[in-house]
Design a protein around this motif. Structure first.
Motif, PDB file in Angstrom:
ATOM      1  N   THR A   1       0.827  -1.208   0.000  1.00 38.98           N
ATOM      2  CA  THR A   1       0.000   0.000   0.000  1.00 38.98           C
ATOM      3  C   THR A   1       0.862   1.260   0.000  1.00 38.98           C
ATOM      4  N   PHE A   2       1.839   1.307   0.880  1.00 40.49           N
ATOM      5  CA  PHE A   2       2.729   2.470   0.947  1.00 40.49           C
ATOM      6  C   PHE A   2       3.487   2.652  -0.357  1.00 40.49           C
ATOM      7  N   SER A   3       4.036   1.570  -0.885  1.00 38.91           N
ATOM      8  CA  SER A   3       4.808   1.652  -2.122  1.00 38.91           C
ATOM      9  C   SER A   3       3.948   2.069  -3.307  1.00 38.91           C
ATOM     10  N   THR A   4       2.752   1.540  -3.381  1.00 41.13           N
ATOM     11  CA  THR A   4       1.859   1.886  -4.486  1.00 41.13           C
ATOM     12  C   THR A   4       1.536   3.377  -4.479  1.00 41.13           C
ATOM     13  N   ILE A   5       1.302   3.919  -3.322  1.00 39.59           N
ATOM     14  CA  ILE A   5       0.979   5.346  -3.224  1.00 39.59           C
ATOM     15  C   ILE A   5       2.215   6.204  -3.453  1.00 39.59           C
ATOM     16  N   SER A   6       3.286   5.941  -2.710  1.00 46.79           N
ATOM     17  CA  SER A   6       4.452   6.832  -2.745  1.00 46.79           C
ATOM     18  C   SER A   6       5.303   6.679  -3.999  1.00 46.79           C
ATOM     19  N   TYR A   7       5.392   5.498  -4.550  1.00 46.76           N
ATOM     20  CA  TYR A   7       6.248   5.247  -5.706  1.00 46.76           C
ATOM     21  C   TYR A   7       5.879   6.149  -6.880  1.00 46.76           C
ATOM     22  N   PHE A   8       4.605   6.224  -7.172  1.00 42.56           N
ATOM     23  CA  PHE A   8       4.166   6.995  -8.322  1.00 42.56           C
ATOM     24  C   PHE A   8       4.055   8.484  -8.015  1.00 42.56           C
ATOM     25  N   LEU A   9       3.897   8.847  -6.746  1.00 44.29           N
ATOM     26  CA  LEU A   9       3.849  10.260  -6.368  1.00 44.29           C
ATOM     27  C   LEU A   9       5.187  10.954  -6.588  1.00 44.29           C
ATOM     28  N   VAL A  10       6.283  10.220  -6.382  1.00 43.54           N
ATOM     29  CA  VAL A  10       7.606  10.829  -6.548  1.00 43.54           C
ATOM     30  C   VAL A  10       8.183  10.595  -7.939  1.00 43.54           C
TER      31      VAL A  10
ATOM     32  N   SER B   1      19.344   1.203  -0.339  1.00 45.05           N
ATOM     33  CA  SER B   1      18.727   0.289  -1.309  1.00 45.05           C
ATOM     34  C   SER B   1      17.661   0.993  -2.136  1.00 45.05           C
ATOM     35  N   LEU B   2      16.840   1.783  -1.480  1.00 41.88           N
ATOM     36  CA  LEU B   2      15.794   2.508  -2.202  1.00 41.88           C
ATOM     37  C   LEU B   2      16.382   3.535  -3.168  1.00 41.88           C
ATOM     38  N   MET B   3      17.438   4.213  -2.748  1.00 43.84           N
ATOM     39  CA  MET B   3      18.075   5.215  -3.621  1.00 43.84           C
ATOM     40  C   MET B   3      18.701   4.550  -4.842  1.00 43.84           C
ATOM     41  N   VAL B   4      19.487   3.514  -4.630  1.00 43.41           N
ATOM     42  CA  VAL B   4      20.158   2.839  -5.745  1.00 43.41           C
ATOM     43  C   VAL B   4      19.134   2.233  -6.688  1.00 43.41           C
ATOM     44  N   ASN B   5      18.084   1.648  -6.147  1.00 44.70           N
ATOM     45  CA  ASN B   5      17.051   1.032  -6.968  1.00 44.70           C
ATOM     46  C   ASN B   5      16.262   2.079  -7.760  1.00 44.70           C
ATOM     47  N   GLY B   6      15.838   3.139  -7.102  1.00 45.10           N
ATOM     48  CA  GLY B   6      14.968   4.120  -7.733  1.00 45.10           C
ATOM     49  C   GLY B   6      15.659   5.077  -8.680  1.00 45.10           C
ATOM     50  N   LEU B   7      16.965   5.220  -8.533  1.00 46.13           N
ATOM     51  CA  LEU B   7      17.677   6.190  -9.365  1.00 46.13           C
ATOM     52  C   LEU B   7      18.438   5.558 -10.521  1.00 46.13           C
ATOM     53  N   SER B   8      18.085   4.353 -10.893  1.00 47.40           N
ATOM     54  CA  SER B   8      18.806   3.705 -11.987  1.00 47.40           C
ATOM     55  C   SER B   8      18.499   4.402 -13.308  1.00 47.40           C
ATOM     56  N   ASP B   9      19.537   4.873 -13.953  1.00 48.16           N
ATOM     57  CA  ASP B   9      19.450   5.492 -15.280  1.00 48.16           C
ATOM     58  C   ASP B   9      18.473   6.659 -15.345  1.00 48.16           C
ATOM     59  N   THR B  10      18.535   7.549 -14.381  1.00 47.11           N
ATOM     60  CA  THR B  10      17.708   8.741 -14.413  1.00 47.11           C
ATOM     61  C   THR B  10      18.598   9.967 -14.246  1.00 47.11           C
ATOM     62  N   SER B  11      18.040  11.127 -14.489  1.00 51.36           N
ATOM     63  CA  SER B  11      18.790  12.362 -14.270  1.00 51.36           C
ATOM     64  C   SER B  11      17.866  13.392 -13.625  1.00 51.36           C
ATOM     65  N   PHE B  12      18.474  14.289 -12.852  1.00 55.66           N
ATOM     66  CA  PHE B  12      17.738  15.325 -12.140  1.00 55.66           C
ATOM     67  C   PHE B  12      18.449  16.648 -12.320  1.00 55.66           C
ATOM     68  N   ASP B  13      17.771  17.586 -12.932  1.00 56.01           N
ATOM     69  CA  ASP B  13      18.326  18.937 -13.124  1.00 56.01           C
ATOM     70  C   ASP B  13      19.759  18.896 -13.647  1.00 56.01           C
ATOM     71  N   GLY B  14      20.007  18.056 -14.611  1.00 57.38           N
ATOM     72  CA  GLY B  14      21.333  17.965 -15.218  1.00 57.38           C
ATOM     73  C   GLY B  14      22.305  17.055 -14.498  1.00 57.38           C
ATOM     74  N   LEU B  15      21.914  16.475 -13.369  1.00 55.57           N
ATOM     75  CA  LEU B  15      22.777  15.547 -12.640  1.00 55.57           C
ATOM     76  C   LEU B  15      22.389  14.116 -12.999  1.00 55.57           C
ATOM     77  N   SER B  16      23.379  13.293 -13.247  1.00 54.09           N
ATOM     78  CA  SER B  16      23.089  11.888 -13.522  1.00 54.09           C
ATOM     79  C   SER B  16      22.783  11.168 -12.213  1.00 54.09           C
ATOM     80  N   SER B  17      22.209   9.981 -12.329  1.00 56.94           N
ATOM     81  CA  SER B  17      21.897   9.209 -11.124  1.00 56.94           C
ATOM     82  C   SER B  17      23.172   8.877 -10.349  1.00 56.94           C
TER      83      SER B  17
END
Length: 170
Positions: A22-31, A114-130
């Protein structure tokens, strides 16, 4: 005593799975994390492991403490210190040298990593790579499975301490 330790763990697992999903379903897509099933499932599993670690920690503290008030005070104090030194508020490089050991024994550090490494795979934020974002938090080159394995070790440790005090105090 072993039957109580095992049964209390078995009984809580479905509830924790429901909470994690439940928590993951709600928060995963919100962020706005990557819409990939494997990343979502690993995030859900990591949240489940964090919840189980917290449950085991609270049961361990409850059997060690002499009364409920002392257990509540000690539990909150220890978890607060662990949370402050987990790398979430301050990266490892900014934690004072005498407190760095808390960074490694913090259950929050391993779950957060674990959550950071998993969620930031191959993404970029404001010009910064994961990889640059992970390096900023001291998580470059870290495997997402390291944190989950450490959480499992914490669960086993907390259950063993719980069992020990349960059998020696009562």
């Amino acid at each position: 005593a072993i039957s109580f330790v095992a049964s209390s763990t078995i009984v809580i697992v479905p509830f924790m799975m429901f909470l994690a999903f439940t928590f993951s379903t709600i928060s995963y897509f919100l962020v706005n994390l990557p819409p990939a099933l494997d990343i979502f499932l690993f995030s859900t599993f990591t949240v489940f492991m964090i919840l189980m670690t917290g449950f085991c920690f609270s049961q361990m503290v409850s059997v060690i403490a002499p009364d409920p008030m002392a257990g509540q005070v000690v539990g909150v104090a220890v978890l607060s210190i662990m949370f402050l030194c987990s790398g979430f508020f301050s990266p490892k490089a900014e934690i004072p040298i005498e407190w760095v050991w808390v960074y490694y024994v913090s259950v929050f550090h391993w779950g957060f990593g674990s959550l950071m490494v998993n969620g930031l795979s191959d993404t970029s934020f404001d010009g910064l790579s994961s990889q640059e974002v992970l390096a900023e938090y001291g998580l470059s080159g870290v495997s997402k499975w390291n944190g989950v394995c450490m959480l499992l070790l914490f669960i086993v440790l907390f259950r063993c301490v719980f069992y020990y005090f349960l059998t020696t105090r009562f």
